[in-house]
Design a protein around this motif. Sequence first.
Motif, PDB file in Angstrom:
ATOM      1  N   ARG A 322       0.839  -1.203   0.000  1.00 36.53           N
ATOM      2  CA  ARG A 322       0.000   0.000   0.000  1.00 36.53           C
ATOM      3  C   ARG A 322       0.872   1.250   0.000  1.00 36.53           C
ATOM      4  O   ARG A 322       0.640   2.194  -0.772  1.00 36.53           O
ATOM      5  CB  ARG A 322      -0.922   0.009   1.223  1.00 36.53           C
ATOM      6  CG  ARG A 322      -1.937   1.149   1.210  1.00 36.53           C
ATOM      7  CD  ARG A 322      -2.527   1.409   2.584  1.00 36.53           C
ATOM      8  NE  ARG A 322      -1.528   1.842   3.548  1.00 36.53           N
ATOM      9  CZ  ARG A 322      -1.004   3.071   3.582  1.00 36.53           C
ATOM     10  NH1 ARG A 322      -1.376   3.974   2.697  1.00 36.53           N
ATOM     11  NH2 ARG A 322      -0.104   3.382   4.496  1.00 36.53           N
ATOM     12  N   GLN A 323       1.901   1.238   0.848  1.00 33.07           N
ATOM     13  CA  GLN A 323       2.810   2.380   0.891  1.00 33.07           C
ATOM     14  C   GLN A 323       3.546   2.547  -0.436  1.00 33.07           C
ATOM     15  O   GLN A 323       3.664   3.662  -0.961  1.00 33.07           O
ATOM     16  CB  GLN A 323       3.832   2.208   2.017  1.00 33.07           C
ATOM     17  CG  GLN A 323       3.288   2.395   3.408  1.00 33.07           C
ATOM     18  CD  GLN A 323       4.386   2.354   4.457  1.00 33.07           C
ATOM     19  OE1 GLN A 323       5.570   2.382   4.145  1.00 33.07           O
ATOM     20  NE2 GLN A 323       3.985   2.282   5.712  1.00 33.07           N
ATOM     21  N   PHE A 324       4.027   1.448  -0.984  1.00 30.70           N
ATOM     22  CA  PHE A 324       4.841   1.489  -2.208  1.00 30.70           C
ATOM     23  C   PHE A 324       4.054   2.089  -3.374  1.00 30.70           C
ATOM     24  O   PHE A 324       4.494   3.052  -4.021  1.00 30.70           O
ATOM     25  CB  PHE A 324       5.309   0.062  -2.540  1.00 30.70           C
ATOM     26  CG  PHE A 324       6.130  -0.047  -3.793  1.00 30.70           C
ATOM     27  CD1 PHE A 324       7.424   0.443  -3.843  1.00 30.70           C
ATOM     28  CD2 PHE A 324       5.615  -0.667  -4.924  1.00 30.70           C
ATOM     29  CE1 PHE A 324       8.191   0.324  -4.993  1.00 30.70           C
ATOM     30  CE2 PHE A 324       6.372  -0.790  -6.084  1.00 30.70           C
ATOM     31  CZ  PHE A 324       7.662  -0.293  -6.113  1.00 30.70           C
ATOM     32  N   PHE A 325       2.879   1.539  -3.640  1.00 29.19           N
ATOM     33  CA  PHE A 325       2.101   2.011  -4.789  1.00 29.19           C
ATOM     34  C   PHE A 325       1.529   3.412  -4.537  1.00 29.19           C
ATOM     35  O   PHE A 325       1.436   4.223  -5.470  1.00 29.19           O
ATOM     36  CB  PHE A 325       1.001   1.001  -5.132  1.00 29.19           C
ATOM     37  CG  PHE A 325       1.542  -0.320  -5.601  1.00 29.19           C
ATOM     38  CD1 PHE A 325       2.310  -0.403  -6.750  1.00 29.19           C
ATOM     39  CD2 PHE A 325       1.304  -1.489  -4.888  1.00 29.19           C
ATOM     40  CE1 PHE A 325       2.834  -1.612  -7.186  1.00 29.19           C
ATOM     41  CE2 PHE A 325       1.812  -2.705  -5.311  1.00 29.19           C
ATOM     42  CZ  PHE A 325       2.587  -2.765  -6.462  1.00 29.19           C
ATOM     43  N   SER A 326       1.165   3.707  -3.293  1.00 32.45           N
ATOM     44  CA  SER A 326       0.681   5.056  -2.971  1.00 32.45           C
ATOM     45  C   SER A 326       1.775   6.090  -3.165  1.00 32.45           C
ATOM     46  O   SER A 326       1.517   7.205  -3.648  1.00 32.45           O
ATOM     47  CB  SER A 326       0.173   5.111  -1.528  1.00 32.45           C
ATOM     48  OG  SER A 326      -0.951   4.292  -1.356  1.00 32.45           O
ATOM     49  N   ASN A 327       2.992   5.752  -2.773  1.00 32.89           N
ATOM     50  CA  ASN A 327       4.121   6.665  -2.953  1.00 32.89           C
ATOM     51  C   ASN A 327       4.321   7.015  -4.427  1.00 32.89           C
ATOM     52  O   ASN A 327       4.563   8.163  -4.782  1.00 32.89           O
ATOM     53  CB  ASN A 327       5.413   6.046  -2.413  1.00 32.89           C
ATOM     54  CG  ASN A 327       5.493   6.057  -0.904  1.00 32.89           C
ATOM     55  OD1 ASN A 327       4.724   6.736  -0.229  1.00 32.89           O
ATOM     56  ND2 ASN A 327       6.431   5.303  -0.349  1.00 32.89           N
ATOM     57  N   ILE A 328       4.243   5.983  -5.281  1.00 33.33           N
ATOM     58  CA  ILE A 328       4.451   6.211  -6.712  1.00 33.33           C
ATOM     59  C   ILE A 328       3.379   7.136  -7.270  1.00 33.33           C
ATOM     60  O   ILE A 328       3.670   8.094  -7.997  1.00 33.33           O
ATOM     61  CB  ILE A 328       4.484   4.864  -7.460  1.00 33.33           C
ATOM     62  CG1 ILE A 328       5.747   4.091  -7.058  1.00 33.33           C
ATOM     63  CG2 ILE A 328       4.438   5.068  -8.975  1.00 33.33           C
ATOM     64  CD1 ILE A 328       5.794   2.666  -7.570  1.00 33.33           C
ATOM     65  N   GLU A 329       2.134   6.872  -6.916  1.00 32.19           N
ATOM     66  CA  GLU A 329       1.039   7.725  -7.401  1.00 32.19           C
ATOM     67  C   GLU A 329       1.177   9.161  -6.870  1.00 32.19           C
ATOM     68  O   GLU A 329       0.999  10.124  -7.624  1.00 32.19           O
ATOM     69  CB  GLU A 329      -0.306   7.128  -6.991  1.00 32.19           C
ATOM     70  CG  GLU A 329      -0.640   5.843  -7.718  1.00 32.19           C
ATOM     71  CD  GLU A 329      -2.035   5.328  -7.384  1.00 32.19           C
ATOM     72  OE1 GLU A 329      -2.498   5.623  -6.258  1.00 32.19           O
ATOM     73  OE2 GLU A 329      -2.634   4.652  -8.236  1.00 32.19           O
ATOM     74  N   LYS A 330       1.504   9.292  -5.602  1.00 34.04           N
ATOM     75  CA  LYS A 330       1.618  10.627  -5.014  1.00 34.04           C
ATOM     76  C   LYS A 330       2.796  11.395  -5.617  1.00 34.04           C
ATOM     77  O   LYS A 330       2.685  12.594  -5.889  1.00 34.04           O
ATOM     78  CB  LYS A 330       1.797  10.515  -3.496  1.00 34.04           C
ATOM     79  CG  LYS A 330       1.790  11.871  -2.783  1.00 34.04           C
ATOM     80  CD  LYS A 330       1.792  11.697  -1.281  1.00 34.04           C
ATOM     81  CE  LYS A 330       1.540  13.037  -0.566  1.00 34.04           C
ATOM     82  NZ  LYS A 330       2.473  14.094  -0.937  1.00 34.04           N
ATOM     83  N   ALA A 331       3.913  10.708  -5.850  1.00 34.49           N
ATOM     84  CA  ALA A 331       5.096  11.377  -6.413  1.00 34.49           C
ATOM     85  C   ALA A 331       4.781  11.985  -7.773  1.00 34.49           C
ATOM     86  O   ALA A 331       5.285  13.057  -8.126  1.00 34.49           O
ATOM     87  CB  ALA A 331       6.253  10.385  -6.516  1.00 34.49           C
ATOM     88  N   HIS A 332       3.932  11.297  -8.550  1.00 35.89           N
ATOM     89  CA  HIS A 332       3.583  11.804  -9.876  1.00 35.89           C
ATOM     90  C   HIS A 332       2.487  12.878  -9.794  1.00 35.89           C
ATOM     91  O   HIS A 332       2.498  13.841 -10.559  1.00 35.89           O
ATOM     92  CB  HIS A 332       3.143  10.652 -10.778  1.00 35.89           C
ATOM     93  CG  HIS A 332       4.279   9.804 -11.243  1.00 35.89           C
ATOM     94  ND1 HIS A 332       4.878   8.866 -10.435  1.00 35.89           N
ATOM     95  CD2 HIS A 332       4.953   9.765 -12.423  1.00 35.89           C
ATOM     96  CE1 HIS A 332       5.868   8.274 -11.105  1.00 35.89           C
ATOM     97  NE2 HIS A 332       5.917   8.795 -12.306  1.00 35.89           N
ATOM     98  N   SER A 333       1.556  12.710  -8.886  1.00 34.00           N
ATOM     99  CA  SER A 333       0.445  13.677  -8.801  1.00 34.00           C
ATOM    100  C   SER A 333       0.897  15.011  -8.223  1.00 34.00           C
ATOM    101  O   SER A 333       0.251  16.032  -8.427  1.00 34.00           O
ATOM    102  CB  SER A 333      -0.696  13.105  -7.967  1.00 34.00           C
ATOM    103  OG  SER A 333      -0.293  12.921  -6.618  1.00 34.00           O
ATOM    104  N   ASP A 334       2.010  14.996  -7.457  1.00 30.78           N
ATOM    105  CA  ASP A 334       2.504  16.228  -6.849  1.00 30.78           C
ATOM    106  C   ASP A 334       3.174  17.148  -7.863  1.00 30.78           C
ATOM    107  O   ASP A 334       3.576  18.266  -7.512  1.00 30.78           O
ATOM    108  CB  ASP A 334       3.486  15.906  -5.722  1.00 30.78           C
ATOM    109  CG  ASP A 334       2.784  15.416  -4.466  1.00 30.78           C
ATOM    110  OD1 ASP A 334       1.540  15.498  -4.424  1.00 30.78           O
ATOM    111  OD2 ASP A 334       3.461  14.939  -3.551  1.00 30.78           O
ATOM    112  N   HIS A 335       3.369  16.675  -9.095  1.00 31.38           N
ATOM    113  CA  HIS A 335       4.047  17.493 -10.104  1.00 31.38           C
ATOM    114  C   HIS A 335       3.079  17.807 -11.251  1.00 31.38           C
ATOM    115  O   HIS A 335       2.194  17.051 -11.552  1.00 31.38           O
ATOM    116  CB  HIS A 335       5.270  16.762 -10.660  1.00 31.38           C
ATOM    117  CG  HIS A 335       6.391  16.691  -9.666  1.00 31.38           C
ATOM    118  ND1 HIS A 335       6.371  15.855  -8.559  1.00 31.38           N
ATOM    119  CD2 HIS A 335       7.579  17.372  -9.600  1.00 31.38           C
ATOM    120  CE1 HIS A 335       7.497  15.998  -7.857  1.00 31.38           C
ATOM    121  NE2 HIS A 335       8.243  16.915  -8.472  1.00 31.38           N
TER     122      HIS A 335
END
Length: 335
Positions: A322-335
Amino acid sequence: MRLLIATDAWRPQINGVVRSLEYMAVEAPRFGTEVVFLTPERFRSVPMPTYPEIRLSLVRPGSVAGILEEVQPTHVHIATEGPIGLATRLTCTRQGRAFTTSYHTRFPEYVAARTRIPEAWSYRALKRFHGAARAMMVSTPSLERDLAGRGFRNIMRWTRGVDTGLFRPRTERILDVAAPIFLYVGRVAVEKNLDAFLSLDLPGTKVVVGDGPARTGLERTYPEARFLGALTGEDLARVYASSDVFVFPSLTDTFGIVLIEALASGLPIAAFPVTGPLDVIGASGCGVLSPDLREAALGALAIPRERCRAYGETFTWQESARQFFSNIEKAHSDH
């Protein structure tokens, strides 16, 4: 999400990086993700100097570009800083493609242990490598603090898990050696600081599970210890459950999945108070962390196995994913 994970660490290697990535692929469908791996299986390779068990892929950025064109990933994650990771980073940078990375290994300390290359040089190279990523994932709070202090940025937390069905307390004791049994599991290499464990004056028997370039020399130096070689699955789980204390002498690991495998098996931990053990054990009361490893090993014998098992059960691969995939999505959505 169609996620391409580029990694130099892959089977037949047995380590925490490989296990973590394999479990992410298992959990991926639960999070609406398809995972495709870019691994050494796709390339010719050569043995790594000083550590021939690890092979270095002969990979060109052009090959990676072709694979990206074929796979058409929506996201890219670079798990390691080896040839595949470097080629994937270069390709993504050239294409203007965003990517995330993870910091699994204290590479500068490992290099310094094997060569005369100063740690500061390696940290500079790693900061440049990870600096182009949308986010860099690390496993523990203390590692995050350390790397942030060295100038790394865009850091996200990604914990690890354990298969509590496989790693569990058992009634059978398969090791026919004198008790108490002090166990180490992991690579048998200079950076694991095994001399600090094997040189201890302890009752019972010291058991080492794992393989690596230091094994022959250590077997010669410590003939009273039992070296069982590399074990996996049920064979490994039974050895954990047959032991009394898990001794972790490493000073350079970033997490140590073996720590939570041991805890899930009911084993208390003896370790130095460094990144990895400090974060995993914390205030749980499931281990003794001390600069005196002998004191830690003997003190850990008094810790109830039930407490260790209960704490080990709090680490799940589902939460890790959950952390791994959420991190990836958040890293992209923050830009």
